[in-house]
Structure formats: C-alpha cells, structure tokens
Scaffold this motif. Structure first.
Motif, PDB file in Angstrom:
ATOM      1  N   LYS A 135      15.963   1.807  -0.344  1.00  0.00           N
ATOM      2  CA  LYS A 135      15.493   0.691  -1.166  1.00  0.00           C
ATOM      3  C   LYS A 135      14.438  -0.144  -0.437  1.00  0.00           C
ATOM      4  O   LYS A 135      13.482  -0.606  -1.046  1.00  0.00           O
ATOM      5  CB  LYS A 135      16.693  -0.167  -1.573  1.00  0.00           C
ATOM      6  CG  LYS A 135      16.411  -1.126  -2.679  1.00  0.00           C
ATOM      7  CD  LYS A 135      17.691  -1.775  -3.159  1.00  0.00           C
ATOM      8  CE  LYS A 135      17.414  -2.883  -4.121  1.00  0.00           C
ATOM      9  NZ  LYS A 135      18.629  -3.545  -4.566  1.00  0.00           N
ATOM     10  N   LYS A 136      14.580  -0.285   0.876  1.00  0.00           N
ATOM     11  CA  LYS A 136      13.618  -1.080   1.647  1.00  0.00           C
ATOM     12  C   LYS A 136      12.200  -0.497   1.566  1.00  0.00           C
ATOM     13  O   LYS A 136      11.219  -1.219   1.679  1.00  0.00           O
ATOM     14  CB  LYS A 136      14.061  -1.206   3.096  1.00  0.00           C
ATOM     15  CG  LYS A 136      14.066   0.106   3.866  1.00  0.00           C
ATOM     16  CD  LYS A 136      14.472  -0.081   5.317  1.00  0.00           C
ATOM     17  CE  LYS A 136      14.510   1.210   6.072  1.00  0.00           C
ATOM     18  NZ  LYS A 136      13.251   1.942   6.147  1.00  0.00           N
ATOM     19  N   ASP A 137      12.098   0.816   1.334  1.00  0.00           N
ATOM     20  CA  ASP A 137      10.779   1.450   1.251  1.00  0.00           C
ATOM     21  C   ASP A 137      10.057   1.138  -0.060  1.00  0.00           C
ATOM     22  O   ASP A 137       8.842   1.322  -0.158  1.00  0.00           O
ATOM     23  CB  ASP A 137      10.903   2.970   1.424  1.00  0.00           C
ATOM     24  CG  ASP A 137      11.322   3.342   2.837  1.00  0.00           C
ATOM     25  OD1 ASP A 137      10.941   2.622   3.786  1.00  0.00           O
ATOM     26  OD2 ASP A 137      12.023   4.353   2.999  1.00  0.00           O
ATOM     27  N   LEU A 138      10.788   0.652  -1.051  1.00  0.00           N
ATOM     28  CA  LEU A 138      10.160   0.309  -2.330  1.00  0.00           C
ATOM     29  C   LEU A 138       9.086  -0.762  -2.150  1.00  0.00           C
ATOM     30  O   LEU A 138       8.079  -0.759  -2.854  1.00  0.00           O
ATOM     31  CB  LEU A 138      11.200  -0.179  -3.337  1.00  0.00           C
ATOM     32  CG  LEU A 138      12.138   0.879  -3.914  1.00  0.00           C
ATOM     33  CD1 LEU A 138      13.218   0.218  -4.754  1.00  0.00           C
ATOM     34  CD2 LEU A 138      11.368   1.901  -4.727  1.00  0.00           C
ATOM     35  N   TYR A 139       9.279  -1.679  -1.218  1.00  0.00           N
ATOM     36  CA  TYR A 139       8.318  -2.755  -1.017  1.00  0.00           C
ATOM     37  C   TYR A 139       7.002  -2.224  -0.443  1.00  0.00           C
ATOM     38  O   TYR A 139       5.920  -2.676  -0.829  1.00  0.00           O
ATOM     39  CB  TYR A 139       8.913  -3.856  -0.130  1.00  0.00           C
ATOM     40  CG  TYR A 139      10.148  -4.442  -0.771  1.00  0.00           C
ATOM     41  CD1 TYR A 139      10.033  -5.322  -1.849  1.00  0.00           C
ATOM     42  CD2 TYR A 139      11.422  -4.081  -0.354  1.00  0.00           C
ATOM     43  CE1 TYR A 139      11.159  -5.832  -2.474  1.00  0.00           C
ATOM     44  CE2 TYR A 139      12.552  -4.583  -0.979  1.00  0.00           C
ATOM     45  CZ  TYR A 139      12.416  -5.453  -2.029  1.00  0.00           C
ATOM     46  OH  TYR A 139      13.526  -5.951  -2.668  1.00  0.00           O
ATOM     47  N   THR A 140       7.082  -1.268   0.451  1.00  0.00           N
ATOM     48  CA  THR A 140       5.876  -0.630   0.989  1.00  0.00           C
ATOM     49  C   THR A 140       5.136   0.093  -0.124  1.00  0.00           C
ATOM     50  O   THR A 140       3.916  -0.039  -0.284  1.00  0.00           O
ATOM     51  CB  THR A 140       6.249   0.363   2.109  1.00  0.00           C
ATOM     52  OG1 THR A 140       6.918  -0.341   3.145  1.00  0.00           O
ATOM     53  CG2 THR A 140       5.016   1.061   2.660  1.00  0.00           C
ATOM     54  N   ILE A 141       5.883   0.852  -0.915  1.00  0.00           N
ATOM     55  CA  ILE A 141       5.295   1.615  -2.008  1.00  0.00           C
ATOM     56  C   ILE A 141       4.679   0.671  -3.044  1.00  0.00           C
ATOM     57  O   ILE A 141       3.587   0.922  -3.560  1.00  0.00           O
ATOM     58  CB  ILE A 141       6.350   2.537  -2.644  1.00  0.00           C
ATOM     59  CG1 ILE A 141       6.811   3.563  -1.599  1.00  0.00           C
ATOM     60  CG2 ILE A 141       5.817   3.233  -3.888  1.00  0.00           C
ATOM     61  CD1 ILE A 141       8.143   4.196  -1.906  1.00  0.00           C
ATOM     62  N   ALA A 142       5.365  -0.429  -3.337  1.00  0.00           N
ATOM     63  CA  ALA A 142       4.849  -1.404  -4.309  1.00  0.00           C
ATOM     64  C   ALA A 142       3.516  -1.981  -3.832  1.00  0.00           C
ATOM     65  O   ALA A 142       2.590  -2.174  -4.632  1.00  0.00           O
ATOM     66  CB  ALA A 142       5.865  -2.513  -4.534  1.00  0.00           C
ATOM     67  N   GLY A 143       3.410  -2.257  -2.550  1.00  0.00           N
ATOM     68  CA  GLY A 143       2.148  -2.761  -2.002  1.00  0.00           C
ATOM     69  C   GLY A 143       1.027  -1.744  -2.149  1.00  0.00           C
ATOM     70  O   GLY A 143      -0.099  -2.086  -2.542  1.00  0.00           O
ATOM     71  N   GLU A 144       1.328  -0.484  -1.841  1.00  0.00           N
ATOM     72  CA  GLU A 144       0.336   0.585  -1.995  1.00  0.00           C
ATOM     73  C   GLU A 144      -0.074   0.719  -3.471  1.00  0.00           C
ATOM     74  O   GLU A 144      -1.257   0.883  -3.778  1.00  0.00           O
ATOM     75  CB  GLU A 144       0.902   1.917  -1.506  1.00  0.00           C
ATOM     76  CG  GLU A 144       1.095   2.009  -0.011  1.00  0.00           C
ATOM     77  CD  GLU A 144       1.731   3.332   0.417  1.00  0.00           C
ATOM     78  OE1 GLU A 144       1.842   4.255  -0.430  1.00  0.00           O
ATOM     79  OE2 GLU A 144       2.124   3.442   1.582  1.00  0.00           O
ATOM     80  N   ALA A 145       0.912   0.663  -4.350  1.00  0.00           N
ATOM     81  CA  ALA A 145       0.642   0.810  -5.781  1.00  0.00           C
ATOM     82  C   ALA A 145      -0.212  -0.337  -6.303  1.00  0.00           C
ATOM     83  O   ALA A 145      -1.093  -0.131  -7.153  1.00  0.00           O
ATOM     84  CB  ALA A 145       1.954   0.896  -6.558  1.00  0.00           C
ATOM     85  N   THR A 146       0.020  -1.536  -5.793  1.00  0.00           N
ATOM     86  CA  THR A 146      -0.768  -2.699  -6.198  1.00  0.00           C
ATOM     87  C   THR A 146      -2.227  -2.519  -5.811  1.00  0.00           C
ATOM     88  O   THR A 146      -3.134  -2.745  -6.614  1.00  0.00           O
ATOM     89  CB  THR A 146      -0.188  -3.979  -5.559  1.00  0.00           C
ATOM     90  OG1 THR A 146       1.156  -4.139  -6.017  1.00  0.00           O
ATOM     91  CG2 THR A 146      -1.013  -5.205  -5.907  1.00  0.00           C
ATOM     92  N   THR A 147      -2.463  -2.093  -4.579  1.00  0.00           N
ATOM     93  CA  THR A 147      -3.827  -1.859  -4.100  1.00  0.00           C
ATOM     94  C   THR A 147      -4.488  -0.743  -4.909  1.00  0.00           C
ATOM     95  O   THR A 147      -5.640  -0.871  -5.337  1.00  0.00           O
ATOM     96  CB  THR A 147      -3.818  -1.497  -2.602  1.00  0.00           C
ATOM     97  OG1 THR A 147      -3.232  -2.581  -1.875  1.00  0.00           O
ATOM     98  CG2 THR A 147      -5.208  -1.213  -2.079  1.00  0.00           C
ATOM     99  N   PHE A 148      -3.750   0.351  -5.123  1.00  0.00           N
ATOM    100  CA  PHE A 148      -4.267   1.487  -5.883  1.00  0.00           C
ATOM    101  C   PHE A 148      -4.680   1.050  -7.291  1.00  0.00           C
ATOM    102  O   PHE A 148      -5.768   1.397  -7.773  1.00  0.00           O
ATOM    103  CB  PHE A 148      -3.207   2.590  -5.952  1.00  0.00           C
ATOM    104  CG  PHE A 148      -3.633   3.779  -6.751  1.00  0.00           C
ATOM    105  CD1 PHE A 148      -4.364   4.797  -6.171  1.00  0.00           C
ATOM    106  CD2 PHE A 148      -3.310   3.882  -8.099  1.00  0.00           C
ATOM    107  CE1 PHE A 148      -4.769   5.893  -6.907  1.00  0.00           C
ATOM    108  CE2 PHE A 148      -3.710   4.976  -8.852  1.00  0.00           C
ATOM    109  CZ  PHE A 148      -4.438   5.986  -8.254  1.00  0.00           C
ATOM    110  N   THR A 149      -3.814   0.291  -7.953  1.00  0.00           N
ATOM    111  CA  THR A 149      -4.092  -0.151  -9.325  1.00  0.00           C
ATOM    112  C   THR A 149      -5.291  -1.088  -9.367  1.00  0.00           C
ATOM    113  O   THR A 149      -6.150  -0.972 -10.253  1.00  0.00           O
ATOM    114  CB  THR A 149      -2.851  -0.836  -9.929  1.00  0.00           C
ATOM    115  OG1 THR A 149      -1.762   0.091  -9.893  1.00  0.00           O
ATOM    116  CG2 THR A 149      -3.098  -1.279 -11.350  1.00  0.00           C
ATOM    117  N   ALA A 150      -5.372  -2.005  -8.420  1.00  0.00           N
ATOM    118  CA  ALA A 150      -6.508  -2.932  -8.371  1.00  0.00           C
ATOM    119  C   ALA A 150      -7.813  -2.163  -8.206  1.00  0.00           C
ATOM    120  O   ALA A 150      -8.820  -2.490  -8.860  1.00  0.00           O
ATOM    121  CB  ALA A 150      -6.330  -3.929  -7.228  1.00  0.00           C
ATOM    122  N   GLU A 151      -7.815  -1.131  -7.380  1.00  0.00           N
ATOM    123  CA  GLU A 151      -9.024  -0.321  -7.186  1.00  0.00           C
ATOM    124  C   GLU A 151      -9.339   0.500  -8.440  1.00  0.00           C
ATOM    125  O   GLU A 151     -10.501   0.623  -8.824  1.00  0.00           O
ATOM    126  CB  GLU A 151      -8.863   0.588  -5.971  1.00  0.00           C
ATOM    127  CG  GLU A 151      -8.883  -0.183  -4.668  1.00  0.00           C
ATOM    128  CD  GLU A 151      -8.541   0.674  -3.454  1.00  0.00           C
ATOM    129  OE1 GLU A 151      -8.325   1.898  -3.607  1.00  0.00           O
ATOM    130  OE2 GLU A 151      -8.484   0.098  -2.347  1.00  0.00           O
TER     131      GLU A 151
END
Length: 128
Positions: A22-38
């Motif tokens: 579950k702790k890895d979800l936060y890392t993935i969420a950050g990556e997904a946020t950057t990906f979506t913004a781009e």
C-alpha cells in the motif's frame, strides 16, 4: 467527500489488484500525476456522457472520455503505463468509442503494462 473508511477500502483494493504494498501507491500516484499533467499539457477534448458513474462519493460523478491533443485516449494511456486499473462501471452510451471495443483495447493495454512491468506493475511483490 469520502465515506468513513472509504478511502482506505479503495487503496486496499488497489494494492491488492496490483499485488503491491500500500505504501507504494503514493509513489505511483505521484508518477501518474506527472504523467497526466504532461499528457494534458496541450489542448485536449473531454466528452461527457452525463450518465451517473456511481461510486461512494456523495457528490455527483459522470462518465467522461478524455482525448489528448495527439488523439490518444487518456484512459488507455494510464492503463498502458500501469497508472490505472480496469475497474468499475462502464457508460452505457459512448459518443466516441464502441463500448466492447474500448474494453478490449483497455484489457490489451493492461496486459502490455503487466508484461512490461511499468507503473504499479513494477512494484509487484515477489512470489515466495
């Protein structure tokens, strides 16, 4: 807006789906946020279906299809990069895409992501 315990249930379900901690979800969420913004950095198109998307939120939620400036479906991009899972209800009417074809496309995108070990799939727990 979250029901008591709703957020934890959702993150538990996501971690279980990808077989990650579950702790890895936060890392993935950050990556997904950057990906979506781009992906949406330029012009994009939103097709709103105005059909209730359900869910646990007390706020109204509607289905939408987001197409990037390059013509890519944002949902497919997120699934293909391991930032989203196939889950939930589907709109009954889709002004842009055929429902069955879209689901097939998303399944293929998820299989590519899983095999390539990208996004959440890169964090999978090792089998013992």
């Amino acid at each position: 807006p979250f029901q008591k315990g709703g957020f934890h249930k959702r993150t538990d379900a996501q971690a279980d789906y990808f077989n990650i901690y579950k702790k890895d979800l936060y890392t993935i969420a950050g990556e997904a946020t950057t990906f979506t913004a781009e992906a949406l950095d330029d012009r994009f198109t939103v097709w709103t279906c105005w059909q209730d998307a359900g869910g646990q939120s007390k706020l109204p939620r509607y289905f939408a299809i987001v197409i990037t400036a390059t013509g890519d479906d944002l949902a497919e991009l997120l699934v293909e990069h391991g930032y989203a899972r196939l889950y939930g209800a589907k709109p009954e009417e889709n002004p842009v895409q055929d429902k069955e074809r879209t689901l097939k496309m998303l399944r293929k995108a998820e299989n590519r992501a899983r095999k390539s070990k990208v996004g959440a799939w890169a964090f999978r727990k090792s089998k013992k």
